[in-house]
Design an enzyme around this catalytic site. Structure first.
Site, PDB file in Angstrom:
ATOM      1  N   ASN A  19       0.851  -1.186   0.000  1.00 41.92           N
ATOM      2  CA  ASN A  19       0.000   0.000   0.000  1.00 41.92           C
ATOM      3  C   ASN A  19       0.888   1.238   0.000  1.00 41.92           C
ATOM      4  OD1 ASN A  19      -2.388  -1.554   0.208  1.00 41.92           O
ATOM      5  ND2 ASN A  19      -2.145  -1.727   2.422  1.00 41.92           N
ATOM      6  N   HIS A  36       6.462  -1.699   3.590  1.00 42.36           N
ATOM      7  CA  HIS A  36       6.271  -3.110   3.954  1.00 42.36           C
ATOM      8  C   HIS A  36       5.482  -3.824   2.875  1.00 42.36           C
ATOM      9  CE1 HIS A  36       3.113  -0.607   5.737  1.00 42.36           C
ATOM     10  NE2 HIS A  36       2.288  -1.618   5.537  1.00 42.36           N
TER      11      HIS A  36
END
Ligand code: AMP
Length: 114
Positions: free
Chosen positions: A87, A100
């Protein structure tokens, strides 16, 4: 970038359920899992978002994805399949500003994502 909760996990200042570590990457279970397996693969280098990554990070980004794929294989997820997600920023749904890769598996995923 400012410090984040993931920076604190990397420095072992707060606990996490760590499932993998190497020189460049740390992986731990998501606190709020969205699938039976939900692990976050985090570079130890403090990049805030994918948008901040540059050509000098190409190898690191590859390592993140390969670490996720190897973990998925070890956990028996590769045959049935799994999903990796990054994201980026507000519209991407990013809430923790330390890059991440989400690894989600153990159930059938849907498309398009919400
Ligand atoms: P994102 O929305 O892509 O930035 O993902 C952040 C993820 O971090 C979410 O899925 C959260 O559930 C997860 N998360 C937040 N704090 C922690 C924590 N202390 N340990 C593990 N996962 C966390």
């Amino acid at each position: 970038m400012g410090d984040t909760i993931f920076g604190k996990i990397i420095r072992r200042e707060i606990p996490a359920d760590i499932v993998y570590e190497d020189e460049d990457v740390l992986a731990f279970r998501d606190l709020n899992p969205q699938a039976p397996v939900h692990v976050l693969f985090v570079p130890k280098k403090p990049l805030a978002t994918l948008d901040e990554a540059g050509a000098e990070d190409a190898e690191l980004l590859g390592k993140l994805l390969l670490a996720a794929a190897a973990y998925a294989r070890r956990e028996g997820l590769a045959g049935p399949g799994y999903r990796t997600v990054i994201n980026c920023n507000e519209h991407g749904g990013q809430t923790v500003f330390h890059l991440h890769v989400h690894l989600l598996g153990g159930r059938r995923m849907h498309w398009p994502p919400g």
